[in-house]
Design a protein around this motif. Structure first.
Motif, mmCIF file in Angstrom:
data_model
loop_
_atom_site.group_PDB
_atom_site.id
_atom_site.type_symbol
_atom_site.label_atom_id
_atom_site.label_comp_id
_atom_site.label_asym_id
_atom_site.label_seq_id
_atom_site.Cartn_x
_atom_site.Cartn_y
_atom_site.Cartn_z
ATOM 1 N N MET A 195 28.056 29.229 29.251
ATOM 2 C CA MET A 195 29.006 30.239 28.763
ATOM 3 C C MET A 195 28.581 30.761 27.392
ATOM 4 O O MET A 195 28.612 31.968 27.127
ATOM 5 C CB MET A 195 30.416 29.627 28.659
ATOM 6 C CG MET A 195 31.063 29.338 29.990
ATOM 7 S SD MET A 195 31.700 30.803 30.801
ATOM 8 C CE MET A 195 33.230 31.035 29.928
ATOM 9 N N LEU A 196 28.156 29.823 26.551
ATOM 10 C CA LEU A 196 27.709 30.169 25.197
ATOM 11 C C LEU A 196 26.488 31.083 25.256
ATOM 12 O O LEU A 196 26.404 32.093 24.544
ATOM 13 C CB LEU A 196 27.381 28.875 24.440
ATOM 14 C CG LEU A 196 27.342 28.932 22.919
ATOM 15 C CD1 LEU A 196 28.696 29.325 22.343
ATOM 16 C CD2 LEU A 196 26.917 27.562 22.375
ATOM 17 N N LEU A 197 25.560 30.728 26.134
ATOM 18 C CA LEU A 197 24.340 31.531 26.298
ATOM 19 C C LEU A 197 24.687 32.937 26.798
ATOM 20 O O LEU A 197 24.145 33.940 26.306
ATOM 21 C CB LEU A 197 23.392 30.837 27.284
ATOM 22 C CG LEU A 197 22.048 31.531 27.541
ATOM 23 C CD1 LEU A 197 21.239 31.666 26.255
ATOM 24 C CD2 LEU A 197 21.247 30.787 28.595
ATOM 25 N N SER A 198 25.618 33.013 27.755
ATOM 26 C CA SER A 198 26.041 34.322 28.285
ATOM 27 C C SER A 198 26.659 35.189 27.189
ATOM 28 O O SER A 198 26.408 36.394 27.114
ATOM 29 C CB SER A 198 27.066 34.145 29.409
ATOM 30 O OG SER A 198 26.489 33.488 30.491
ATOM 31 N N LEU A 199 27.456 34.556 26.335
ATOM 32 C CA LEU A 199 28.093 35.272 25.222
ATOM 33 C C LEU A 199 27.036 35.804 24.252
ATOM 34 O O LEU A 199 27.078 36.952 23.818
ATOM 35 C CB LEU A 199 29.069 34.337 24.500
ATOM 36 C CG LEU A 199 29.858 34.937 23.335
ATOM 37 C CD1 LEU A 199 30.771 36.063 23.822
ATOM 38 C CD2 LEU A 199 30.682 33.860 22.630
ATOM 39 N N LEU A 200 26.056 34.952 23.978
ATOM 40 C CA LEU A 200 24.966 35.327 23.072
ATOM 41 C C LEU A 200 24.176 36.510 23.641
ATOM 42 O O LEU A 200 23.871 37.476 22.926
ATOM 43 C CB LEU A 200 24.045 34.120 22.862
ATOM 44 C CG LEU A 200 22.934 34.256 21.827
ATOM 45 C CD1 LEU A 200 23.516 34.484 20.431
ATOM 46 C CD2 LEU A 200 22.047 33.020 21.828
ATOM 47 N N VAL A 201 23.871 36.430 24.931
ATOM 48 C CA VAL A 201 23.132 37.514 25.605
ATOM 49 C C VAL A 201 23.920 38.824 25.530
ATOM 50 O O VAL A 201 23.371 39.892 25.281
ATOM 51 C CB VAL A 201 22.828 37.131 27.082
ATOM 52 C CG1 VAL A 201 22.334 38.347 27.876
ATOM 53 C CG2 VAL A 201 21.796 36.008 27.147
ATOM 54 N N PHE A 202 25.242 38.720 25.727
ATOM 55 C CA PHE A 202 26.103 39.906 25.669
ATOM 56 C C PHE A 202 26.097 40.523 24.259
ATOM 57 O O PHE A 202 25.992 41.735 24.100
ATOM 58 C CB PHE A 202 27.532 39.522 26.074
ATOM 59 C CG PHE A 202 28.508 40.661 25.956
ATOM 60 C CD1 PHE A 202 28.496 41.704 26.879
ATOM 61 C CD2 PHE A 202 29.433 40.702 24.915
ATOM 62 C CE1 PHE A 202 29.393 42.760 26.767
ATOM 63 C CE2 PHE A 202 30.328 41.753 24.798
ATOM 64 C CZ PHE A 202 30.309 42.791 25.729
ATOM 65 N N ILE A 203 26.172 39.665 23.237
ATOM 66 C CA ILE A 203 26.214 40.142 21.843
ATOM 67 C C ILE A 203 24.933 40.879 21.464
ATOM 68 O O ILE A 203 24.972 41.923 20.815
ATOM 69 C CB ILE A 203 26.481 38.960 20.866
ATOM 70 C CG1 ILE A 203 27.925 38.457 21.050
ATOM 71 C CG2 ILE A 203 26.257 39.375 19.421
ATOM 72 C CD1 ILE A 203 28.197 37.108 20.386
ATOM 73 N N SER A 218 22.830 42.228 23.590
ATOM 74 C CA SER A 218 22.377 43.169 24.634
ATOM 75 C C SER A 218 22.109 44.595 24.138
ATOM 76 O O SER A 218 21.223 45.258 24.677
ATOM 77 C CB SER A 218 23.360 43.184 25.816
ATOM 78 O OG SER A 218 24.631 43.588 25.399
ATOM 79 N N PRO A 219 22.848 45.103 23.113
ATOM 80 C CA PRO A 219 22.502 46.459 22.639
ATOM 81 C C PRO A 219 21.099 46.524 22.024
ATOM 82 O O PRO A 219 20.473 47.572 21.993
ATOM 83 C CB PRO A 219 23.564 46.747 21.571
ATOM 84 C CG PRO A 219 24.693 45.816 21.884
ATOM 85 C CD PRO A 219 24.056 44.596 22.437
ATOM 86 N N LEU A 220 20.626 45.375 21.528
ATOM 87 C CA LEU A 220 19.318 45.345 20.841
ATOM 88 C C LEU A 220 18.193 44.913 21.771
ATOM 89 O O LEU A 220 17.084 45.441 21.716
ATOM 90 C CB LEU A 220 19.373 44.380 19.646
ATOM 91 C CG LEU A 220 20.496 44.628 18.623
ATOM 92 C CD1 LEU A 220 20.574 43.472 17.640
ATOM 93 C CD2 LEU A 220 20.221 45.935 17.890
ATOM 94 N N ILE A 221 18.482 43.923 22.619
ATOM 95 C CA ILE A 221 17.429 43.378 23.474
ATOM 96 C C ILE A 221 18.019 42.932 24.810
ATOM 97 O O ILE A 221 19.106 42.370 24.857
ATOM 98 C CB ILE A 221 16.715 42.192 22.752
ATOM 99 C CG1 ILE A 221 15.534 41.678 23.571
ATOM 100 C CG2 ILE A 221 17.666 41.064 22.429
ATOM 101 C CD1 ILE A 221 14.634 40.730 22.801
ATOM 102 N N LYS A 222 17.299 43.225 25.885
ATOM 103 C CA LYS A 222 17.773 42.865 27.226
ATOM 104 C C LYS A 222 17.133 41.544 27.656
ATOM 105 O O LYS A 222 15.912 41.423 27.701
ATOM 106 C CB LYS A 222 17.394 43.949 28.238
ATOM 107 C CG LYS A 222 18.155 45.254 28.030
ATOM 108 C CD LYS A 222 19.584 45.161 28.542
ATOM 109 C CE LYS A 222 20.350 46.445 28.270
ATOM 110 N NZ LYS A 222 21.785 46.259 28.156
ATOM 111 N N ILE A 223 17.990 40.560 27.941
ATOM 112 C CA ILE A 223 17.509 39.261 28.431
ATOM 113 C C ILE A 223 18.260 38.942 29.720
ATOM 114 O O ILE A 223 19.461 39.183 29.820
ATOM 115 C CB ILE A 223 17.785 38.129 27.409
ATOM 116 C CG1 ILE A 223 17.061 38.418 26.086
ATOM 117 C CG2 ILE A 223 17.350 36.770 27.963
ATOM 118 C CD1 ILE A 223 17.400 37.449 24.982
#
Length: 345
Positions: A277-285, A287-292
């Protein structure tokens, strides 16, 4: 000439027939004396006994020629569940299926058999021996499943005995077998990268894995039982190996069979879930800068760490379903078919 003399009831079209499940369905239908059309976006194999129609599932103009004079349609076309293309999921699973139903009705196809998914009732929480009476997931585990729910609802609602159009949905779970482009190859790729050292949870959670030939058997049984006043009209049916196995035991048997190490360390389920969940939140935050695209997601943690196995009692009762290949035989055949992925040394 012999082909022309076959009754219409023996003529069918497999939509998605170039895919993993589709090819297996085609082969079994040919063995049983059916005349087979394949409709797909590509021709996935050569067979002079099959007539191929290449086209777009959402185009009725493309579909109609493939359905002319056909009695049964098997619809098993689907994008790979692990794709992140939401638009494609919606287009193929929902819009495309609507087009299939319209085209079937227009040319007088009598039977439509959909390959759905048992995950349409799974929300990431334990399901033990779940029956088809469980409601659709109000919070599906991913967008793919969300569109499979929409798809299944459309097909079952289209059942129309008054106009001689009968529908049924087959819900397999965890399909595997020779030529599967996903489960075994992805598992071996993960093992090669050193990411199969940990198991999530205590390793006891039972899950259904279903050998491809049993899914094929369920599809064809459904087609053969689909007629006016039949119990199966407009219903969904779980089709599995009917031998739930601990999730990590199954993966370990495949890994060890191909000369890789089984996972030996354990992560508590709650910890893995919150980390994901934490990783998903980080990816979302970011996401405007980098797509993972993370592979460690809450959905995958839920699939690996919860119970999800399903009852086949309704299929046994209404259409005499019984798996034709046991889990042990299925694992042995699958491992042999992937000998090219075996680790040497």
């Amino acid at each position: 000439m012999a082909t022309r003399l076959r009754p219409a009831s023996k003529k069918c079209t497999v939509i998605g027939g170039s895919g993993f499940l589709g090819q297996h369905i085609v082969e079994r239908l040919l063995d049983k004396g059916y005349t087979v059309n394949v409709f797909d976006i590509r021709q996935g194999f050569e067979n002079e006994r099959v007539q191929f129609f290449i086209g777009d599932l959402c185009s009725k103009k493309d579909l109609l020629p493939a359905l002319q004079g056909v009695n049964v349609v098997f619809h098993c076309a689907s994008p790979a569940p692990y794709s992140d293309n939401k638009e494609l999921f919606y287009r193929v699973n929902f819009t495309g299926t609507r087009t299939v139903i319209e085209a079937c009705k227009e040319v007088g196809v009598q039977k439509l058999v959909l390959t759905s998914s048992a995950s349409v009732i799974f929300e990431g929480k334990d399901i033990k021996n779940g029956s088809e009476n469980l409601p659709y997931a109000s919070q599906p585990i991913d967008y793919y499943t969300e569109t499979k729910i929409l798809q299944e609802k459309e097909v079952l609602a289209a059942n129309d005995p008054e106009n001689n159009f009968f529908t049924v949905a087959i819900r397999p779970h965890g399909i595997f077998g020779p030529r599967d482009p996903q489960l075994v190859p992805i598992l071996i790729e993960t093992a090669k990268s050193g990411k199969m050292k940990f198991m999530i949870g205590n390793g006891k959670n039972l899950v259904d894995f279903t050998y491809v030939e049993n899914v094929v058997h369920g599809n064809i049984l459904a087609a053969e039982h689909l007629h006016k006043d039949a119990a199966i009209c407009g219903k969904a049916y779980h089709i599995t190996n009917d031998e739930p196995i601990p999730f990590w035991t199954f993966l370990s048997r495949v890994l060890v069979g191909l000369n890789y190490e089984a996972p030996k360390y354990r992560i508590p389920y709650w910890l893995a879930y919150y980390l994901a969940m934490l990783l998903s939140l980080l990816v979302f935050i970011i996401s405007p800068l980098i797509k993972i695209k993370p592979t460690f997601t809450p959905m995958r943690v839920a699939l690996a760490g919860t119970y999800h196995y399903y009852s086949c009692e309704r299929a046994k009762k209404d259409m005499g379903y019984k798996p034709v290949v046991t889990l042990d035989q299925a694992l042995e055949r699958t491992i042999q078919s992937y000998s090219h992925l075996r680790r040497v040394g």
